[in-house]
Design a protein around this motif. Structure first.
Motif, PDB file in Angstrom:
ATOM      1  N   ALA A 121      46.688  36.278  39.967  1.00 20.52           N
ATOM      2  CA  ALA A 121      45.963  35.036  39.373  1.00 20.52           C
ATOM      3  C   ALA A 121      45.823  35.186  37.848  1.00 20.52           C
ATOM      4  CB  ALA A 121      44.660  34.660  39.882  1.00 20.52           C
ATOM      5  N   PHE A 122      45.776  34.390  37.099  1.00 18.86           N
ATOM      6  CA  PHE A 122      45.597  34.395  35.786  1.00 18.86           C
ATOM      7  C   PHE A 122      44.279  33.487  35.257  1.00 18.86           C
ATOM      8  CE2 PHE A 122      47.173  30.592  33.755  1.00 18.86           C
ATOM      9  CZ  PHE A 122      48.030  30.189  34.665  1.00 18.86           C
ATOM     10  N   LEU A 167      50.253  31.038  41.997  1.00 22.20           N
ATOM     11  CA  LEU A 167      49.699  29.792  42.397  1.00 22.20           C
ATOM     12  C   LEU A 167      48.501  29.390  41.482  1.00 22.20           C
ATOM     13  CD1 LEU A 167      49.637  27.193  43.827  1.00 22.20           C
ATOM     14  CD2 LEU A 167      48.499  28.657  45.889  1.00 22.20           C
ATOM     15  N   HIS A 168      47.528  30.554  41.572  1.00 26.10           N
ATOM     16  CA  HIS A 168      46.186  30.243  41.144  1.00 26.10           C
ATOM     17  C   HIS A 168      46.084  30.983  39.614  1.00 26.10           C
ATOM     18  CE1 HIS A 168      45.234  29.165  45.044  1.00 26.10           C
ATOM     19  NE2 HIS A 168      45.454  30.298  45.516  1.00 26.10           N
ATOM     20  N   GLY A 169      45.863  29.785  38.596  1.00 25.52           N
ATOM     21  CA  GLY A 169      45.588  30.181  37.300  1.00 25.52           C
ATOM     22  C   GLY A 169      44.417  29.057  36.845  1.00 25.52           C
ATOM     23  N   ASP A 170      43.580  29.601  36.071  1.00 26.82           N
ATOM     24  CA  ASP A 170      42.535  28.876  35.574  1.00 26.82           C
ATOM     25  C   ASP A 170      42.260  29.215  34.006  1.00 26.82           C
ATOM     26  OD1 ASP A 170      41.024  26.388  35.243  1.00 26.82           O
ATOM     27  OD2 ASP A 170      39.440  27.365  36.592  1.00 26.82           O
ATOM     28  N   GLY A 171      41.382  28.350  33.423  1.00 25.80           N
ATOM     29  CA  GLY A 171      41.146  29.016  32.225  1.00 25.80           C
ATOM     30  C   GLY A 171      39.530  28.986  31.512  1.00 25.80           C
ATOM     31  N   ASN A 172      39.180  29.446  30.491  1.00 20.97           N
ATOM     32  CA  ASN A 172      37.682  29.320  30.272  1.00 20.97           C
ATOM     33  C   ASN A 172      37.209  27.944  29.722  1.00 20.97           C
ATOM     34  OD1 ASN A 172      38.749  29.013  27.655  1.00 20.97           O
ATOM     35  ND2 ASN A 172      38.159  30.858  26.826  1.00 20.97           N
ATOM     36  N   THR A 173      38.330  27.203  29.820  1.00 14.25           N
ATOM     37  CA  THR A 173      38.007  25.738  29.599  1.00 14.25           C
ATOM     38  C   THR A 173      37.041  25.068  30.845  1.00 14.25           C
ATOM     39  OG1 THR A 173      40.150  25.320  30.242  1.00 14.25           O
ATOM     40  CG2 THR A 173      39.800  25.040  28.014  1.00 14.25           C
ATOM     41  N   ARG A 174      37.188  25.649  31.853  1.00  7.23           N
ATOM     42  CA  ARG A 174      36.461  25.432  33.088  1.00  7.23           C
ATOM     43  C   ARG A 174      35.023  25.628  32.734  1.00  7.23           C
ATOM     44  NH1 ARG A 174      38.156  22.789  37.407  1.00  7.23           N
ATOM     45  NH2 ARG A 174      39.771  24.139  37.295  1.00  7.23           N
ATOM     46  N   GLN A 175      34.793  26.721  32.028  1.00  5.98           N
ATOM     47  CA  GLN A 175      33.252  26.812  31.557  1.00  5.98           C
ATOM     48  C   GLN A 175      32.665  25.748  30.537  1.00  5.98           C
ATOM     49  OE1 GLN A 175      34.876  30.851  30.647  1.00  5.98           O
ATOM     50  NE2 GLN A 175      32.757  31.336  30.892  1.00  5.98           N
ATOM     51  N   GLY A 192      39.484  39.552  48.913  1.00  2.00           N
ATOM     52  CA  GLY A 192      40.780  40.306  49.250  1.00  2.00           C
ATOM     53  C   GLY A 192      42.060  39.573  48.802  1.00  2.00           C
ATOM     54  N   LYS A 193      41.879  38.298  48.584  1.00  2.00           N
ATOM     55  CA  LYS A 193      43.096  37.344  48.507  1.00  2.00           C
ATOM     56  C   LYS A 193      43.702  37.696  47.183  1.00  2.00           C
ATOM     57  CE  LYS A 193      41.882  34.154  51.902  1.00  2.00           C
ATOM     58  NZ  LYS A 193      40.886  33.148  52.063  1.00  2.00           N
ATOM     59  N   ILE A 194      43.019  37.893  46.171  1.00  5.93           N
ATOM     60  CA  ILE A 194      43.495  38.223  44.659  1.00  5.93           C
ATOM     61  C   ILE A 194      43.403  39.633  44.318  1.00  5.93           C
ATOM     62  CG2 ILE A 194      43.063  37.753  42.327  1.00  5.93           C
ATOM     63  CD1 ILE A 194      44.167  35.166  43.749  1.00  5.93           C
ATOM     64  N   LYS A 195      44.407  40.163  44.035  1.00  6.42           N
ATOM     65  CA  LYS A 195      44.508  41.483  43.833  1.00  6.42           C
ATOM     66  C   LYS A 195      44.861  42.099  42.541  1.00  6.42           C
ATOM     67  CE  LYS A 195      43.639  43.438  47.893  1.00  6.42           C
ATOM     68  NZ  LYS A 195      42.409  44.238  48.165  1.00  6.42           N
ATOM     69  N   GLY A 196      45.712  41.162  41.681  1.00  2.00           N
ATOM     70  CA  GLY A 196      45.900  41.244  40.405  1.00  2.00           C
ATOM     71  C   GLY A 196      45.411  40.238  39.548  1.00  2.00           C
ATOM     72  N   LEU A 197      44.973  40.537  38.622  1.00  2.79           N
ATOM     73  CA  LEU A 197      44.487  39.275  37.495  1.00  2.79           C
ATOM     74  C   LEU A 197      44.861  39.787  36.194  1.00  2.79           C
ATOM     75  CD1 LEU A 197      42.337  37.036  37.466  1.00  2.79           C
ATOM     76  CD2 LEU A 197      40.701  38.577  36.865  1.00  2.79           C
ATOM     77  N   TRP A 198      45.248  38.521  35.326  1.00  7.59           N
ATOM     78  CA  TRP A 198      45.705  38.684  34.090  1.00  7.59           C
ATOM     79  C   TRP A 198      44.822  37.714  33.227  1.00  7.59           C
ATOM     80  CZ3 TRP A 198      51.142  36.282  32.926  1.00  7.59           C
ATOM     81  CH2 TRP A 198      51.553  36.548  31.618  1.00  7.59           C
ATOM     82  N   ILE A 199      43.948  38.364  32.390  1.00  3.84           N
ATOM     83  CA  ILE A 199      43.112  37.623  31.600  1.00  3.84           C
ATOM     84  C   ILE A 199      43.602  37.407  30.166  1.00  3.84           C
ATOM     85  CG2 ILE A 199      40.803  37.621  30.541  1.00  3.84           C
ATOM     86  CD1 ILE A 199      39.730  39.007  32.950  1.00  3.84           C
ATOM     87  N   LEU A 236      44.220  45.158  36.756  1.00  6.98           N
ATOM     88  CA  LEU A 236      43.748  44.233  35.807  1.00  6.98           C
ATOM     89  C   LEU A 236      44.400  44.104  34.424  1.00  6.98           C
ATOM     90  CD1 LEU A 236      41.605  42.043  34.937  1.00  6.98           C
ATOM     91  CD2 LEU A 236      40.146  43.835  34.439  1.00  6.98           C
ATOM     92  N   VAL A 237      44.887  42.934  33.802  1.00  6.08           N
ATOM     93  CA  VAL A 237      45.436  43.256  32.590  1.00  6.08           C
ATOM     94  C   VAL A 237      44.683  42.156  31.670  1.00  6.08           C
ATOM     95  CG1 VAL A 237      47.558  42.648  31.239  1.00  6.08           C
ATOM     96  CG2 VAL A 237      47.815  43.331  33.663  1.00  6.08           C
ATOM     97  N   VAL A 238      44.517  42.580  30.580  1.00  3.86           N
ATOM     98  CA  VAL A 238      43.697  41.946  29.657  1.00  3.86           C
ATOM     99  C   VAL A 238      44.606  41.522  28.377  1.00  3.86           C
ATOM    100  CG1 VAL A 238      41.568  41.598  28.119  1.00  3.86           C
ATOM    101  CG2 VAL A 238      41.549  42.250  30.430  1.00  3.86           C
ATOM    102  N   GLN A 239      44.766  40.397  27.827  1.00  7.00           N
ATOM    103  CA  GLN A 239      45.633  40.119  26.583  1.00  7.00           C
ATOM    104  C   GLN A 239      44.733  39.590  25.451  1.00  7.00           C
ATOM    105  OE1 GLN A 239      49.272  38.402  27.834  1.00  7.00           O
ATOM    106  NE2 GLN A 239      49.542  37.179  25.930  1.00  7.00           N
TER     107      GLN A 239
END
Lengths: 932, 559
Positions: free
Chosen positions: A146-147, A172-180, A434-441, A466-469
């Motif tokens: 997810a990202f 499939l799953h991606g969201d943003g800090n705009t959610r906050q 355990g459904k999300i195993k990799g995350l890209w921030i 975990l990738v942080v850009q």
């Protein structure tokens, strides 16, 4: 001639004693800077200027960047820009400074096993990015990555990211800090108007005669919008509805300090009074809205008595407020995070929209139900981030929409997911399950900003990758990453933002990114190639190419921007608000929506939406008696401060350490003095903050600014059911005077309570074994850090097989295999014994079996232990050297995650070490076993 | 459509290279049209036109800042605009914004207060400057700092009650707001006025008479220093009534002030030197000391050295020590100039005095020179007192500074002479003289004990303010002494008690009871060395506390 010479000589001599000119005077000399700037410092006189939209908040101010020899050297706000009219807040003035910080990420960083982040080249970084994510997808399915993205990057980059992730990488799953910050507004508008369409233009601030600000501290959060309020020549009533007496409330003509989370009652109650009094616009309701009668029925029970009991506002004042609205000819309603960040924000926002609709205060100058957004490009993300909506505010679940977008992009429609994405909180829960195993921030700092931060930071430890850009490698999130991708920042790249009033504005590349940092756009482009899906992105060469694509995508939508020719047009026009259809003419550059009363629902009408109020999951009770309110602290701080703390001038403009506003009466009751350090405890965490005693907060409430890392340790994971926006502004806490911190520390092996905080203040070596204290014992760790900053010779030694946040701060990080701690400590003890470091008095008094222990130490097979537990002899030497020096040793031991199979062994060894060295019973010496 | 084939490893690496190259190109200038290229006229003028005075100040008038508190929302754009438009150093700001808090539960009040230089009618900075680096412009009334004239003595930062002059370490000079004088001359508004989004700041022409009138028995805003000291010209306007309990938000923030280490050294050592000369003189004159001729050469050299060391320290503390000679120009009005010059004279006389012992006896020279040394030294200490008293800080009032400085003169005078006297025993052969010498030590010890006791008693008396209801300046100083400065305070009383009370009595006892020819004299010397060291440390601590506890009223700060 002679006279002249002697004159010169005279002057020279007199200037030795009195010098009014010279290098220092010239240094501060001002000169006309041309370009309509007036005078500027001579040494910063530009040889070109260019306009760039500010990259902090959603106001979207325009800044003139002064360039000299191709370098951006200074900033002044653009006079001729319809948003800010030559003004900027401190963040805008200082926008160039954070770019030059030494904390910038200048190269990709990869976490090597058992080690710190190390630089790698781009090709390696992206090959690993691809390999690792693909491996996870292969094992757990393509949806297991997810990202989490941002409202801080241009919409061309958002679109690239959204398309790359969802169409290219199968995410499939991606969201943003705009959610906050604005998810609530999106959903409210969508449901009420049929499209996510904030209807206003900033000119409305100037044209209202009643301005109602709800949960919005405009003076601090959007100071340049407040500028527009102050330009209002109608002597307007300014109404502020906010539990706190904010800066804005101070400047208002009416302030309603409602109880936290009672806003929905207030607005239903106002509707009740307005309907009863007949102060509604029946024609407007009839022609342009639906479901009013149901709404009128719904608010019947919200009598002034009932509402007064809920909100704490006197009945007469409720009538006064309703009357103010009824008498206003141009009433505008504005809300911000006080409404959005709530567990029932959507319905609250709609209760405000309902008021505007029923009084006909919409579509005319100076009116509207207006949501003020947070981030510079939150509005861009609402349309083009391809997260919650399909590009161009289309619907993933609608086959026609998918086909339309696929056709425009020239991709196979099967590439487009048919389901909606999870929201931010659901992605976080996905990691737990355990459904999300990799995350890209990307360009956000979740480890600081996500609600109930402690839980989040524990959860992400379960990720495989975990990738942080980000532009900084030092953010709380980047410090936890396996891979850090260095991003170019605002000012180092091109693209467009959309501000709160729907104005599309341009950002430009005015300075070089440091090291080999790349724009997010370029990073996405390279990833597309490394991933092997670049064929989808032909024609996505430059941001302006993508802008062209987005224009096409917007065609036929309410946000149609096909009339914007290119970037140059945006630059010349001073930005353009959506909609702007091809062929339309731009008569005014300050436009509002719905002047024709036509909404975006199929029937062309707006809809009244309402619901019974909900209960907060947590409210103050006997144990946790205070409401915790959070929000912006000062104009000089932005969000998690990753950027604003990099400017020494901005840092001067806000308190360095976290503080808590406490009501004067509460402070007296608790015996708390001004500026005293107090402990704040919620069911989720505990922090310390300086007491700021004021009547701005009501009794039973406290306020902590959101900018400090500590704040979200307290907040409660609670979400609006429709918008999934976190409810940052309501949870229960208790306040304790700081001495009580000791109660939370359990001493080991001693009867009397240990005063760890005092000991830390006197320790010279802090030995931490197996504990990620930065994460799990933040207060103690804070003390440790403070001790080190005060006494620079203090050393932190961390013995831990893992890389944790604590190890990041360690002077010596002893890595070893699991369960090697006791062996390590024994080898250290052995070495110290050999060197004669035995405190005879201590040993005699406390350690009857010391001689046996010493013999045991001598029999240890060093080589075997070193190889078995992967110990580094150099580390042992280093630690021995530190311990051999005079000073106080204080140790912490905490078996985390049940990793230690022989806890007692470690405990005893540690205790023996302290006894051997006599490091017990003195101020600054001792050991603690920590509990969870 | 042609689908591009997947890139090879090599091609991917090449792509990275070309992307990096592309990233380095700055495109903003070539790509977009340059606006207003040759426009000299400031575009922003239309927004600040109304905030500027219509005419220039006439006789008896000057420019001044005017702040509409009701329009100020505390955004602090003024601070950053001043920083950027004046090209200030990274951490340098000439304007600041503070916060006042007060009111009641029902009607809470918070008020931001923006402040910069008040371009006072009677600028304390200017009056104190030893090198005339400040000028008050006759026409505009702007208090301008001549950066190139400044020697970096930072006296103005102590003199100004509004914390306006800021020391810039990098350049070794002080800098401050000049109301953007260069802008004003061309009709442009100062940076802060231009940048205020709510037009809360303006430039007005004010009557100096009126300033005087308005500065009586009042302060600019609650918590600020009394205005009658410097007659600040800034006007703060508001339609709101100020509640009685309005306080600066940082009112209870108690932090030690700058300790100015070179000034501590300078003050203590000059006083030591003056004290040593005085005590010498006293001993010679009143006790008719038979051994004096043998001691004077050593004593005077010791006193002289510490005096010179002190003056060295005082020069060392300047940002631009090479220009120290400029202090001569401030003689007319600056106590600092006077202090420096008198101590200069003192140093010269002291050198001559010391030298005279080594050259040989000339009729009356010793006495006359000695008298000159003492008088110039005492005058120097008086001027030191006035330097600090002139800063109008409550804790530096004439009596307080005077008491502290002159007791230091006495204490260190006694303890220095004690050391030189006891040491001399080693160099004297005659038993009689030895006895006489030991006898002369008695009064020194008693004097030291008496003055030390007096001084410390008085210093301890500040703790009575701890019980004060009012958060007075004295209470704050006492709180600092028992709080953040408790270690220095403890050290001060320990060293003072040991070195000033206990040991002198011991020495007194010993000097009367030992055999001058025995090796006990070494013990005596040892004791007097310890006494001297402890009193010196004690006085350094006292002076450290003198600077660090000198809290005073100031403009409201931020929490």
């Amino acid at each position: 001639m002679k006279d002249k010479q002697s004159q010169v000589l005279k002057e020279k001599i007199s200037s030795i004693f009195h010098q009014s000119d010279g290098k220092f005077t010239r240094h501060r000399h001002l000169e006309n800077g041309k370009y309509g700037l007036g005078k500027v410092p001579q040494q910063l006189k530009p040889d070109a200027t260019t306009r760039v939209i500010c990259g902090f908040c959603s106001t979207g101010c325009c800044l003139d960047i002064h360039l000299k020899d191709g370098q951006a050297v200074n900033i002044t706000p653009t006079t001729e820009y319809p948003v800010n009219l030559g003004m900027a807040c401190p963040k805008g003035w200082e926008a160039l400074t954070p770019l030059k910080s030494p904390d910038r990420a200048t190269t990709p960083l990869l976490r090597k096993p058992h080690d710190k982040l190390e630089p790698v080249d781009w090709h390696t970084a992206l090959s690993i990015f691809t390999e690792r994510f693909k491996a996870i997808q292969e094992k757990y399915g393509s949806e297991s990555i997810a990202f989490l993205s941002t409202g801080q990057i241009p919409m061309e980059e958002m679109a690239y990211l959204g398309a790359l992730a969802k169409f290219g990488m199968g995410i499939l799953h991606g969201d943003g800090n705009t959610r906050q910050c604005m998810a609530t507004s999106v959903v409210s508008y969508k449901q009420s108007f049929g499209f996510d369409a904030p209807p206003y233009t900033y000119k409305d601030f100037e044209e209202s005669d009643v301005i109602v600000l709800i949960g919005s501290n405009l003076c601090v959060a959007h100071p340049i919008m407040w500028e527009r309020v102050m330009m209002n020549r109608n002597n307007p009533e300014i109404v502020v509805i906010d539990p706190r007496a904010t800066e804005t409330a101070m400047a208002a003509t009416q302030h309603y300090a409602i109880r936290p989370k009672s806003d929905i009652y207030l607005f239903y109650g106002l509707a009740h009074i307005l309907i009863e009094g007949g102060n509604i616009d029946k024609t407007y309701i009839e022609m342009h809205t639906t479901a009013f009668n149901d709404f009128a029925e719904h608010v019947k029970s919200y009598t002034p008595e009932f509402v007064s009991s809920k909100t704490g506002i006197e009945i007469s004042r409720l009538y006064h407020l309703a009357d103010t609205i009824a008498r206003g000819k141009r009433v505008s309603f504005w809300w911000t995070m006080g409404v959005n960040q709530s567990y029932e924000g959507v319905r609250v926002a709609q209760s405000i929209i309902n008021l505007a609709l029923m009084t006909g205060n919409i579509g005319r100058p100076g009116t509207g139900a207006n949501s003020i957004t947070g981030q510079c490009n939150a509005m861009g993300s609402r349309l083009f981030s391809n997260t919650t909506n399909l590009l161009g505010s289309h619907d993933f679940t609608n086959p026609q929409h998918r086909q339309k977008v696929a056709d425009i992009l020239g991709i196979n429609v099967s590439r487009i997911p048919q389901e909606n994405s999870w929201a931010y909180d659901q992605i976080v829960d996905g990691i737990t399950s355990g459904k999300i195993k990799g995350l890209w921030i990307i360009a956000t700092n979740s480890s600081h900003s996500w609600i109930n931060q402690g839980r989040f930071n524990k959860i992400i430890q379960q990720l495989d990758f975990l990738v942080v850009q980000d532009m900084y490698h030092t953010t709380e999130s980047a410090q936890r990453a396996d891979l850090v991708l260095p991003a170019a920042a605002w000012g180092e790249k091109e693209g467009t933002f959309i501000n709160s009033e729907r104005r599309i504005g341009l950002i430009k590349k005015v300075t070089q990114a440091p090291g080999i940092a790349l724009s997010d756009f370029n990073i996405f482009k390279l990833i597309a190639h490394h991933w092997g899906c670049a064929e989808l992105f032909q024609g996505w060469e430059t941001p302006e190419d993508v802008f062209g694509i987005l224009k096409k995508v917007s065609k036929g939508q309410p946000c149609d921007i096909t009339g914007i020719k290119d970037y140059q047009m945006l630059d010349n026009m001073g930005g353009v608000q959506w909609p702007f259809k091809e062929g339309a003419s731009l008569n005014s550059n300050e436009r509002r929506l719905f002047s024709d009363g036509h909404y975006y629902h199929p029937d062309g009408k707006a809809k009244f939406l309402f619901e019974d109020p909900r209960q907060s999951l947590e409210a103050p009770d006997a144990e946790y008696p205070f409401w915790l309110l959070t929000g912006r602290g000062t104009t000089a701080q932005w969000h998690t401060q990753t950027r604003t703390c990099k400017s020494s001038v901005l840092r001067k403009l806000y308190p360095e350490e976290v503080y808590v506003e406490i009501n004067g009466a509460d402070a007296r009751k608790l015996g708390i003095g001004s500026n005293e350090l107090v402990s704040l405890i919620s069911r989720r965490g505990q922090i310390q903050a300086h007491a700021y005693i004021t009547y701005q907060v009501q009794q039973g409430q406290i306020f902590i600014p959101m900018h400090y890392e500590e704040t979200n340790k307290l907040t409660l994971s609670q979400f609006d059911p429709y918008s999934r926006q976190p409810s940052y502004k309501a949870c229960a806490v208790k306040i304790e005077r700081s001495r009580s911190i000791r109660d939370h520390i359990q001493p080991f092996g001693k009867d009397e309570p240990m005063t760890a905080s005092e000991d830390i203040q006197h320790a010279n070596i802090l030995l931490i074994i197996g504990a990620d204290m930065a994460e799990n014992h933040p207060i103690l760790f804070h003390m440790i850090q403070r001790r080190r900053s005060e006494e620079r010779s203090t050393r932190i030694i961390v013995v831990d097989p893992r890389n944790t946040r604590t190890t990041q701060y360690a002077d010596v990080h002893v890595t070893l295999a699991a369960n090697g701690e006791a062996a390590f400590l024994q080898l250290v003890a052995k070495r110290l014994c050999t060197m004669g470091h035995i405190d005879k008095r201590s040993v005699k008094r406390n350690h009857q079996g010391f001689n046996t222990y010493r013999t045991y130490l001598e029999t240890l097979d060093e080589q075997t232990l070193i190889s078995t537990y992967q110990l580094h002899p150099a580390r042992i030497d280093e630690v021995v050297e530190f311990l051999a020096m005079p000073g106080h040793l204080f140790s912490f031991y905490y078996p985390e995650n049940g990793q230690h199979t022989h806890r007692v062994g470690i405990d005893v060894t540690l205790m023996n070490l302290h006894l051997q060295l006599g490091q017990v019973g003195m101020k600054g010496s001792g050991y603690l076993s920590l509990r969870g | 459509m042609e689908v591009p084939k997947k890139m090879t490893e090599f091609e991917l690496q090449q792509l990275v290279v070309s992307t990096l190259a592309e990233q380095r190109e700055i495109t903003a200038i070539e790509k977009y049209t340059q606006q207003h290229e040759n426009l000299q006229f400031p575009l922003q003028e239309k927004y600040y036109r109304d905030l500027m005075p219509v005419s220039q100040p006439k006789q008896g008038q000057q420019y001044a800042f005017e702040v509409d508190l009701d329009r100020c929302s505390g955004c602090k754009a003024c601070v950053t605009a001043c920083h950027s438009l004046n090209g200030l150093g990274e951490n340098e700001t000439w304007r600041s914004v503070g916060l006042l808090l007060g009111g009641t539960e029902e009607k809470p009040i918070q008020q931001h207060v923006t402040t910069a230089c008040h371009h006072c009618a009677e600028p304390a900075c200017m009056h104190g400057c030893p090198v005339n680096a400040y000028e008050k412009d006759e026409m505009t009334g702007i208090v301008k700092h001549l950066d190139d004239q400044c020697i970096g003595c930072v006296y103005c930062t102590l003199k100004c009650p509004y914390e306006v002059p800021q020391y810039d370490k990098a350049h070794g000079i002080v800098r401050k707001c000049d109301m953007c004088a260069d802008r004003l001359t061309e009709g442009e508004a100062p940076a802060c006025v231009q940048a205020c989004p709510t037009q809360a700041l303006a430039i007005k022409v004010v009557d100096k008479e009126k300033i005087l009138e308005e500065s009586q028995a009042t302060a600019l805003v609650p918590g600020a220093p009394p205005s009658d000291y410097t007659l600040p010209t800034t006007t703060y306007n508001s339609n709101q009534a100020v509640p009685r309990n309005m306080l600066p938000s940082d009112y209870h923030h108690l932090n030690p002030q700058d300790s100015h280490p070179p000034l501590i050294i300078m003050l203590v050592l000059t006083q030591l030197s003056v004290g040593a000369f005085c005590v010498d003189m006293l001993l010679n004159t009143f006790l008719n000391n038979p051994v004096a001729p043998y001691l004077n050469p050593i004593r005077s050299v010791v006193a002289l050295c510490s005096g010179l060391l002190a003056l060295g320290a005082s020069v060392f503390h300047l940002g631009r020590p090479l220009y120290a000679f400029r202090v001569v120009v401030g003689l007319k009005k600056s106590w600092l100039s006077r202090e420096v010059l008198v101590f200069g004279l003192f140093a010269i006389l002291a050198v001559l005095y010391a030298a005279s012992f080594w050259i040989g006896e000339i009729e009356n020279t010793h006495f006359m020179l000695g008298l000159g040394v003492i008088m110039s030294g005492m005058l120097g200490v008086v001027f030191s007192v006035l330097v600090y008293a002139d800063c109008r800080k409550e804790l530096w009032r004439e009596f307080i500074s005077g008491f502290k400085f002159f007791t230091t003169v006495a204490i260190l005078g006694f303890s220095t002479t004690l050391i030189t006297s006891t040491t001399s025993v080693l160099f004297i052969n005659s038993v009689e003289r030895k006895e006489a010498l030991l006898f002369s030590i008695g009064p020194l010890c008693l004097g030291l004990t008496f003055i030390s006791a007096l001084k410390m008693l008085w210093e301890v008396s500040i703790f009575r303010y701890l019980k004060d209801h009012s958060y007075s300046i004295f209470k704050r100083a006492a709180l600092l002494m028992v709080g953040k400065l408790n270690r220095v305070t403890l050290l001060r009383f320990l060293t003072g008690g040991l070195g000033g009370l206990l040991l002198p009595l011991l020495v007194y006892y010993a000097s009367h009871n030992i055999d001058p020819n025995s090796s006990d004299t070494v013990l005596l010397i040892g004791l007097s060395i310890v006494t001297f060291s402890l009193t010196l440390i004690g006085e350094f601590c006292e002076r450290y506390l003198f600077f660090t506890t000198a809290v005073s009223l100031k403009m409201p700060g931020d929490f």
